[in-house]
Design a protein around this motif. Sequence first.
Motif, PDB file in Angstrom:
ATOM      1  N   VAL A 235      47.861  40.131  28.225  1.00 49.45           N
ATOM      2  CA  VAL A 235      48.004  38.948  29.071  1.00 49.45           C
ATOM      3  C   VAL A 235      48.551  39.325  30.438  1.00 49.45           C
ATOM      4  O   VAL A 235      48.073  38.848  31.478  1.00 49.45           O
ATOM      5  N   VAL A 236      49.562  40.189  30.448  1.00 48.54           N
ATOM      6  CA  VAL A 236      50.189  40.610  31.709  1.00 48.54           C
ATOM      7  C   VAL A 236      49.177  41.303  32.606  1.00 48.54           C
ATOM      8  O   VAL A 236      49.086  41.013  33.811  1.00 48.54           O
ATOM      9  N   ILE A 237      48.392  42.219  32.041  1.00 41.19           N
ATOM     10  CA  ILE A 237      47.418  42.972  32.836  1.00 41.19           C
ATOM     11  C   ILE A 237      46.318  42.057  33.363  1.00 41.19           C
ATOM     12  O   ILE A 237      45.903  42.164  34.528  1.00 41.19           O
ATOM     13  N   ILE A 238      45.834  41.134  32.526  1.00 38.28           N
ATOM     14  CA  ILE A 238      44.795  40.196  32.969  1.00 38.28           C
ATOM     15  C   ILE A 238      45.313  39.318  34.095  1.00 38.28           C
ATOM     16  O   ILE A 238      44.663  39.164  35.146  1.00 38.28           O
ATOM     17  N   TYR A 239      46.506  38.754  33.910  1.00 38.89           N
ATOM     18  CA  TYR A 239      47.046  37.838  34.915  1.00 38.89           C
ATOM     19  C   TYR A 239      47.367  38.563  36.220  1.00 38.89           C
ATOM     20  O   TYR A 239      46.885  38.199  37.290  1.00 38.89           O
ATOM     21  N   PHE A 240      48.194  39.607  36.128  1.00 33.26           N
ATOM     22  CA  PHE A 240      48.583  40.328  37.332  1.00 33.26           C
ATOM     23  C   PHE A 240      47.381  41.011  37.980  1.00 33.26           C
ATOM     24  O   PHE A 240      47.286  41.075  39.209  1.00 33.26           O
ATOM     25  N   GLY A 241      46.473  41.537  37.170  1.00 36.91           N
ATOM     26  CA  GLY A 241      45.301  42.221  37.716  1.00 36.91           C
ATOM     27  C   GLY A 241      44.448  41.307  38.574  1.00 36.91           C
ATOM     28  O   GLY A 241      44.068  41.663  39.699  1.00 36.91           O
ATOM     29  N   THR A 242      44.139  40.110  38.056  1.00 35.78           N
ATOM     30  CA  THR A 242      43.311  39.168  38.820  1.00 35.78           C
ATOM     31  C   THR A 242      44.038  38.655  40.055  1.00 35.78           C
ATOM     32  O   THR A 242      43.426  38.462  41.110  1.00 35.78           O
ATOM     33  N   VAL A 243      45.344  38.436  39.948  1.00 33.56           N
ATOM     34  CA  VAL A 243      46.118  37.965  41.100  1.00 33.56           C
ATOM     35  C   VAL A 243      46.169  39.035  42.200  1.00 33.56           C
ATOM     36  O   VAL A 243      45.997  38.741  43.386  1.00 33.56           O
ATOM     37  N   ILE A 244      46.404  40.287  41.797  1.00 38.57           N
ATOM     38  CA  ILE A 244      46.463  41.379  42.774  1.00 38.57           C
ATOM     39  C   ILE A 244      45.105  41.562  43.460  1.00 38.57           C
ATOM     40  O   ILE A 244      45.029  41.735  44.683  1.00 38.57           O
TER      41      ILE A 244
END
Length: 299
Positions: A235-244
């Motif tokens: 979840v962290v990687i999906i969320y932060f990845g798309t935001v970045i």
Amino acid sequence: MLLGLVTNPLSQNILFVMFFAIYALTITGNLLIIAVIEQESCLHKPMYFFLANLSFLEILYTSSITPNGLRNLLQESKTISFVGCFTQMFFFLGLGSTECVLLTVMAYDRYIAICQPLFYSRCMNPSVCVNLLCLSWGIGFLNSLVHTVCTAMLPFCKDHLIRHFFCDIPSLWKLSCRDTHPNELVSIFVGGCVIVGSFILTLLSYIYILRVVLRIPSKNGRKKAFSTCGSHLMVVIIYFGTVILTYILPGSDSYNEQKRVLSVIYGVITPLINPIIYGFRNTDFQNAINKSISHRRIR
């Protein structure tokens, strides 16, 4: 004028059904988490305190853009006022930034619980939990205020067509007739400190957690811990990845079109995934739900 994601009427109807179903499930799931945590005394712990606040945050976060997006999918007129546009952007950015920091706080809570269990009650007492929560909201909305003010100061003298389904920074920059590179630098520096900084701290917490997990002698214990940490990391990687990818990394016009799709992931889908990963897959939470259902049947 919000142009949305698609222009074909059939595609708009399909998107409406999908977005409405996701939104309804998101609101229901997050409200259920808040209600169960509030009702069951066994869940009155720092971990679930942060989880309940994350659920409350997710409801506000997705509600800042989804209802208006659903309305626009059904109407020909997709206009939004200047004040309404910047109000939507301010709250969406503020809530999104708050979520970045809150996910870091939740990872830190798990780090203390697993890596420093003897100090957990002292490090994560109620006062510290409230302060960490206030810090998350403060950093999130301060970040949003900086971006909103900087964007609002731009002269908007091009067409009024926002190529998105909600008011977002990159889409509004395209309406300005002034060079937006200073704004992009502010976004990279200020937004980068909040988003990338939160992402790095979150990863570090889980790295330390995984190091401790590897020392667990029980195979089932390691498997359970890996399952929990793995789902959280996903979840962290999906969320932060798309935001970045959306706010930190610059891109061409064709890439900016793809960013609209990425915004659906972190703005619409992630608020649905979070309660499933953090709440419903948690054994203590499942037991609390079963206990609550049993009590209702007895009554």
